[in-house]
Motif scaffolding. Structure first.
Motif, PDB file in Angstrom:
ATOM      1  N   PHE A   1      44.526  44.261  46.379  1.00  0.00           N
ATOM      2  CA  PHE A   1      43.313  44.997  46.739  1.00  0.00           C
ATOM      3  C   PHE A   1      42.285  44.079  47.394  1.00  0.00           C
ATOM      4  O   PHE A   1      41.595  44.476  48.328  1.00  0.00           O
ATOM      5  CB  PHE A   1      42.713  45.711  45.528  1.00  0.00           C
ATOM      6  CG  PHE A   1      43.428  46.983  45.177  1.00  0.00           C
ATOM      7  CD1 PHE A   1      43.418  48.072  46.035  1.00  0.00           C
ATOM      8  CD2 PHE A   1      44.117  47.096  43.986  1.00  0.00           C
ATOM      9  CE1 PHE A   1      44.080  49.251  45.728  1.00  0.00           C
ATOM     10  CE2 PHE A   1      44.779  48.267  43.659  1.00  0.00           C
ATOM     11  CZ  PHE A   1      44.765  49.347  44.529  1.00  0.00           C
ATOM     12  N   ARG A   2      42.188  42.843  46.911  1.00  0.00           N
ATOM     13  CA  ARG A   2      41.246  41.890  47.507  1.00  0.00           C
ATOM     14  C   ARG A   2      41.645  41.567  48.939  1.00  0.00           C
ATOM     15  O   ARG A   2      40.810  41.531  49.842  1.00  0.00           O
ATOM     16  CB  ARG A   2      41.183  40.609  46.689  1.00  0.00           C
ATOM     17  CG  ARG A   2      40.134  39.664  47.221  1.00  0.00           C
ATOM     18  CD  ARG A   2      40.003  38.402  46.366  1.00  0.00           C
ATOM     19  NE  ARG A   2      39.654  37.348  47.271  1.00  0.00           N
ATOM     20  CZ  ARG A   2      40.456  36.370  47.662  1.00  0.00           C
ATOM     21  NH1 ARG A   2      41.667  36.283  47.202  1.00  0.00           N
ATOM     22  NH2 ARG A   2      40.042  35.469  48.504  1.00  0.00           N
TER      23      ARG A   2
ATOM     24  N   VAL B   1      43.469  43.414  50.990  1.00  0.00           N
ATOM     25  CA  VAL B   1      43.249  44.607  51.815  1.00  0.00           C
ATOM     26  C   VAL B   1      41.749  44.775  52.102  1.00  0.00           C
ATOM     27  O   VAL B   1      41.358  45.097  53.226  1.00  0.00           O
ATOM     28  CB  VAL B   1      43.858  45.863  51.168  1.00  0.00           C
ATOM     29  CG1 VAL B   1      43.512  47.116  51.962  1.00  0.00           C
ATOM     30  CG2 VAL B   1      45.374  45.715  51.054  1.00  0.00           C
ATOM     31  N   ALA B   2      40.896  44.540  51.109  1.00  0.00           N
ATOM     32  CA  ALA B   2      39.442  44.630  51.315  1.00  0.00           C
ATOM     33  C   ALA B   2      38.986  43.609  52.350  1.00  0.00           C
ATOM     34  O   ALA B   2      38.157  43.915  53.214  1.00  0.00           O
ATOM     35  CB  ALA B   2      38.699  44.418  49.994  1.00  0.00           C
TER      36      ALA B   2
ATOM     37  N   GLU C   1      35.837  49.406  51.991  1.00  0.00           N
ATOM     38  CA  GLU C   1      35.852  48.018  51.518  1.00  0.00           C
ATOM     39  C   GLU C   1      35.294  47.922  50.101  1.00  0.00           C
ATOM     40  O   GLU C   1      35.864  47.244  49.237  1.00  0.00           O
ATOM     41  CB  GLU C   1      35.055  47.109  52.446  1.00  0.00           C
ATOM     42  CG  GLU C   1      35.092  45.668  51.985  1.00  0.00           C
ATOM     43  CD  GLU C   1      33.999  44.815  52.569  1.00  0.00           C
ATOM     44  OE1 GLU C   1      33.838  43.686  52.054  1.00  0.00           O
ATOM     45  OE2 GLU C   1      33.308  45.246  53.507  1.00  0.00           O
TER      46      GLU C   1
ATOM     47  N   HIS D   1      35.191  50.230  47.780  1.00  0.00           N
ATOM     48  CA  HIS D   1      36.170  50.823  46.856  1.00  0.00           C
ATOM     49  C   HIS D   1      37.296  49.831  46.554  1.00  0.00           C
ATOM     50  O   HIS D   1      37.694  49.651  45.394  1.00  0.00           O
ATOM     51  CB  HIS D   1      36.733  52.110  47.450  1.00  0.00           C
ATOM     52  CG  HIS D   1      37.874  52.686  46.684  1.00  0.00           C
ATOM     53  ND1 HIS D   1      37.693  53.365  45.497  1.00  0.00           N
ATOM     54  CD2 HIS D   1      39.207  52.662  46.914  1.00  0.00           C
ATOM     55  CE1 HIS D   1      38.875  53.739  45.037  1.00  0.00           C
ATOM     56  NE2 HIS D   1      39.813  53.323  45.875  1.00  0.00           N
ATOM     57  N   LEU D   2      37.808  49.183  47.586  1.00  0.00           N
ATOM     58  CA  LEU D   2      38.906  48.229  47.397  1.00  0.00           C
ATOM     59  C   LEU D   2      38.456  47.023  46.576  1.00  0.00           C
ATOM     60  O   LEU D   2      39.204  46.507  45.741  1.00  0.00           O
ATOM     61  CB  LEU D   2      39.462  47.783  48.753  1.00  0.00           C
ATOM     62  CG  LEU D   2      40.215  48.865  49.528  1.00  0.00           C
ATOM     63  CD1 LEU D   2      40.437  48.435  50.965  1.00  0.00           C
ATOM     64  CD2 LEU D   2      41.532  49.206  48.840  1.00  0.00           C
ATOM     65  N   ARG D   3      37.233  46.551  46.814  1.00  0.00           N
ATOM     66  CA  ARG D   3      36.729  45.405  46.046  1.00  0.00           C
ATOM     67  C   ARG D   3      36.585  45.763  44.567  1.00  0.00           C
ATOM     68  O   ARG D   3      36.902  44.959  43.696  1.00  0.00           O
ATOM     69  CB  ARG D   3      35.411  44.912  46.615  1.00  0.00           C
ATOM     70  CG  ARG D   3      35.571  44.335  48.004  1.00  0.00           C
ATOM     71  CD  ARG D   3      34.695  43.161  48.277  1.00  0.00           C
ATOM     72  NE  ARG D   3      34.914  42.701  49.632  1.00  0.00           N
ATOM     73  CZ  ARG D   3      35.877  41.860  49.994  1.00  0.00           C
ATOM     74  NH1 ARG D   3      36.700  41.390  49.093  1.00  0.00           N
ATOM     75  NH2 ARG D   3      36.015  41.499  51.255  1.00  0.00           N
TER      76      ARG D   3
ATOM     77  N   ARG E   1      38.370  48.025  43.012  1.00  0.00           N
ATOM     78  CA  ARG E   1      39.751  48.101  42.508  1.00  0.00           C
ATOM     79  C   ARG E   1      40.336  46.715  42.273  1.00  0.00           C
ATOM     80  O   ARG E   1      41.207  46.530  41.437  1.00  0.00           O
ATOM     81  CB  ARG E   1      40.658  48.852  43.496  1.00  0.00           C
ATOM     82  CG  ARG E   1      40.334  50.310  43.702  1.00  0.00           C
ATOM     83  CD  ARG E   1      40.774  51.214  42.563  1.00  0.00           C
ATOM     84  NE  ARG E   1      42.131  51.081  42.132  1.00  0.00           N
ATOM     85  CZ  ARG E   1      43.140  51.861  42.468  1.00  0.00           C
ATOM     86  NH1 ARG E   1      42.944  52.868  43.294  1.00  0.00           N
ATOM     87  NH2 ARG E   1      44.343  51.648  41.986  1.00  0.00           N
ATOM     88  N   ALA E   2      39.835  45.725  43.034  1.00  0.00           N
ATOM     89  CA  ALA E   2      40.320  44.342  42.885  1.00  0.00           C
ATOM     90  C   ALA E   2      39.611  43.616  41.739  1.00  0.00           C
ATOM     91  O   ALA E   2      39.874  42.443  41.496  1.00  0.00           O
ATOM     92  CB  ALA E   2      40.111  43.571  44.186  1.00  0.00           C
TER      93      ALA E   2
END
Length: 130
Positions: A11-12, A14-15, A69, A71-73, A75-76
């Motif tokens: 996730f990091r 991808v972010a 971004e 959201h992904l952070r 999730r990470a």
């Protein structure tokens, strides 16, 4: 390796990719008109991108890439941030007092001004070739 660590790292990464894409989008919205000198179809791609960037600045909306971004952070396992990409990464460097509506209008005018100048130069260049 721990599967949870792998997922968080994914996730990091991808972010970070979204962040780089976002920066590329901003640069393309500002300067992408110059690519029209290279390819005649480029305005079909660039003008909607520039219009979207101006729309986001004039309306004060948050770009969907910022939301993705963030959201992904989260999730990470990282902390997200509020506000937009420009506010989080650039404004504090350029305008330490923060992003105001007036600054957003200026940013929108800069995008429009640069692109009007680029497309005018291309039109003059093409007219001179005829």
């Amino acid at each position: 390796m721990n599967p949870l660590v792998d997922i968080l790292m994914y996730f990091r990464i991808v972010a970070d990719g979204v962040l780089l894409f976002h920066l590329g989008f901003i640069l393309f919205a500002i300067f992408g008109g110059a690519l029209a000198a290279w390819r005649r179809w480029m305005p079909d791609v660039h003008l909607p991108a520039a219009a979207r960037a101006v729309f986001v600045e004039l309306t004060g909306r948050i770009c969907p890439l910022t939301d993705l971004e963030d959201h992904l952070r989260i999730r990470a396992g990282q902390s997200g941030y509020t506000g937009g990409f420009v506010e989080h990464y650039l404004i504090e460097v350029i305008y330490p007092s923060g992003l105001t509506r007036e600054v957003q209008f200026i940013l929108a005018a800069v995008v429009v001004g640069i692109n009007v100048a680029i497309y005018a130069w291309i039109a003059l260049r093409r007219a001179a070739q005829c």
